[in-house]
Design a protein around this motif. Structure first.
Motif, short mmCIF file in Angstrom:
data_model
loop_
_atom_site.label_atom_id
_atom_site.label_comp_id
_atom_site.label_asym_id
_atom_site.label_seq_id
_atom_site.Cartn_x
_atom_site.Cartn_y
_atom_site.Cartn_z
N VAL A 1 1.14 10.30 -4.54
CA VAL A 1 1.16 11.60 -3.76
C VAL A 1 2.56 11.77 -3.61
CG1 VAL A 1 -1.21 11.43 -2.97
CG2 VAL A 1 0.97 10.59 -1.88
N GLY A 2 3.54 11.10 -3.85
CA GLY A 2 4.72 11.39 -3.63
C GLY A 2 5.12 10.90 -2.18
N PRO A 3 6.32 10.71 -1.84
CA PRO A 3 6.90 10.37 -0.58
C PRO A 3 6.89 11.36 0.56
CG PRO A 3 8.93 10.88 -1.88
CD PRO A 3 7.73 11.27 -2.71
N GLY A 4 6.81 10.64 1.97
CA GLY A 4 7.05 11.43 2.97
C GLY A 4 6.03 11.98 4.09
N ARG A 5 4.74 11.96 3.94
CA ARG A 5 4.05 12.39 5.14
C ARG A 5 3.51 11.16 5.96
NH1 ARG A 5 1.71 14.71 0.30
NH2 ARG A 5 2.02 16.84 0.26
N LYS A 6 3.59 11.55 7.17
CA LYS A 6 3.05 10.58 8.34
C LYS A 6 1.67 10.07 8.06
CE LYS A 6 6.12 12.38 12.00
NZ LYS A 6 6.26 12.97 13.52
N ASP B 1 0.25 9.57 5.38
CA ASP B 1 0.07 8.67 4.23
C ASP B 1 0.64 7.05 4.74
OD1 ASP B 1 -0.29 10.64 2.37
OD2 ASP B 1 1.97 10.88 1.70
N ALA B 2 1.42 6.97 5.91
CA ALA B 2 2.08 5.85 6.46
C ALA B 2 0.83 5.42 7.27
CB ALA B 2 3.18 6.02 7.54
N VAL B 3 -0.08 5.95 7.89
CA VAL B 3 -1.33 5.78 8.45
C VAL B 3 -2.35 5.31 7.45
CG1 VAL B 3 -3.15 6.52 10.07
CG2 VAL B 3 -0.89 7.38 10.66
N LEU B 4 -2.51 5.98 6.48
CA LEU B 4 -3.21 5.55 5.50
C LEU B 4 -3.00 4.21 4.97
CD1 LEU B 4 -5.64 5.85 3.57
CD2 LEU B 4 -4.01 7.25 1.87
N ALA B 5 -1.67 3.88 4.63
CA ALA B 5 -1.05 2.76 4.13
C ALA B 5 -1.36 1.64 5.06
CB ALA B 5 0.31 2.69 3.79
N MET B 6 -1.15 1.79 6.43
CA MET B 6 -1.46 0.81 7.36
C MET B 6 -2.99 0.31 7.55
SD MET B 6 1.00 2.14 10.76
CE MET B 6 0.69 0.54 11.71
N ALA B 7 -3.72 1.15 7.25
CA ALA B 7 -5.20 1.06 7.51
C ALA B 7 -5.56 0.10 6.07
CB ALA B 7 -6.10 2.38 7.42
N VAL B 8 -5.07 0.49 4.84
CA VAL B 8 -5.41 0.18 3.64
C VAL B 8 -4.90 -1.45 3.68
CG1 VAL B 8 -4.61 -0.19 1.27
CG2 VAL B 8 -5.47 1.98 2.32
N ALA C 1 -5.19 12.07 4.15
CA ALA C 1 -4.46 11.31 3.33
C ALA C 1 -5.04 10.83 2.22
CB ALA C 1 -3.41 10.47 3.85
N ALA C 2 -6.27 10.19 2.51
CA ALA C 2 -7.29 9.42 1.67
C ALA C 2 -7.72 10.80 0.60
CB ALA C 2 -8.25 8.83 2.34
N HIS C 3 -8.21 11.76 1.16
CA HIS C 3 -8.56 12.82 0.33
C HIS C 3 -7.41 13.36 -0.68
CE1 HIS C 3 -12.76 13.28 1.40
NE2 HIS C 3 -12.51 13.32 2.90
N ARG C 4 -6.22 13.53 -0.11
CA ARG C 4 -5.30 14.23 -0.91
C ARG C 4 -5.05 13.03 -2.04
NH1 ARG C 4 -2.27 15.05 2.93
NH2 ARG C 4 -1.12 12.99 3.06
N PHE C 5 -4.94 11.73 -1.63
CA PHE C 5 -4.68 10.61 -2.66
C PHE C 5 -5.77 10.65 -3.56
CE2 PHE C 5 -5.59 6.41 -4.10
CZ PHE C 5 -4.16 5.90 -4.58
N ALA D 1 0.88 -1.22 -0.06
CA ALA D 1 0.04 -0.17 0.00
C ALA D 1 0.86 1.31 -0.01
CB ALA D 1 -1.02 0.05 1.30
N ASN D 2 1.96 1.44 0.94
CA ASN D 2 2.94 2.53 0.95
C ASN D 2 3.22 2.77 -0.73
OD1 ASN D 2 3.81 4.53 2.60
ND2 ASN D 2 5.93 3.40 2.42
#
Length: 130
Positions: free
Chosen positions: A12-17, A19-26, A71-75, A4-5
């Motif tokens: 969206v590009g690398p780097g935001r915390k 995004d890491a939370v979103l990746a864990m949820a996904v 993060a989901a909205h940004r994605f 997911a990450n």
């Protein structure tokens, strides 16, 4: 199963915390999907996903949920700017803007099955499933 990450960083590009939370949820959503992928299971983020992540990270589940929603909205905003990525990950543009849970489900299906949410639904519709 895709990471997911990696998918999120590609869009969206690398780097935001967040995004890491979103990746864990996904990732957790993807693990809970049925093998066939259809129909989507009854999973609630507030009860089934974020309390576990909060326990692991030592944070408040509600703050993690809000962070993942942003993060989901940004994605999704980035997907709207790139029709090819929208087709690859979602399958088609939804008629109305999806809520964060729907965005996370689109991502979870893509991560789990390597094809878009709508493609998985169409494949399984031919098997007599809704």
């Amino acid at each position: 199963m895709l990471a997911a990450n990696s998918v999120i960083c590609t869009v969206v590009g690398p780097g935001r915390k967040s995004d890491a939370v979103l990746a864990m949820a996904v990732e957790r959503l993807a693990e809970k999907l049925p093998e066939e992928g259809c129909p989507p299971p009854e999973i609630t983020l507030r009860k089934d996903i974020f309390p576990q992540i909060a326990e692991e990270r030592g944070r408040n589940p509600l703050s993690l949920e809000r962070s993942a929603a942003r993060a989901a909205h940004r994605f999704y905003d980035m997907l709207e700017k790139d029709p090819a990525l929208m087709k690859t990950i979602v399958g088609e543009r939804p008629p109305i803007a999806p809520v964060p849970y729907e965005i996370m489900m689109y991502l979870a299906y893509y991560v789990r099955f390597g094809c878009s949410y709508y493609e998985v639904m169409r494949k399984n519709a031919g098997l007599g499933r809704p």
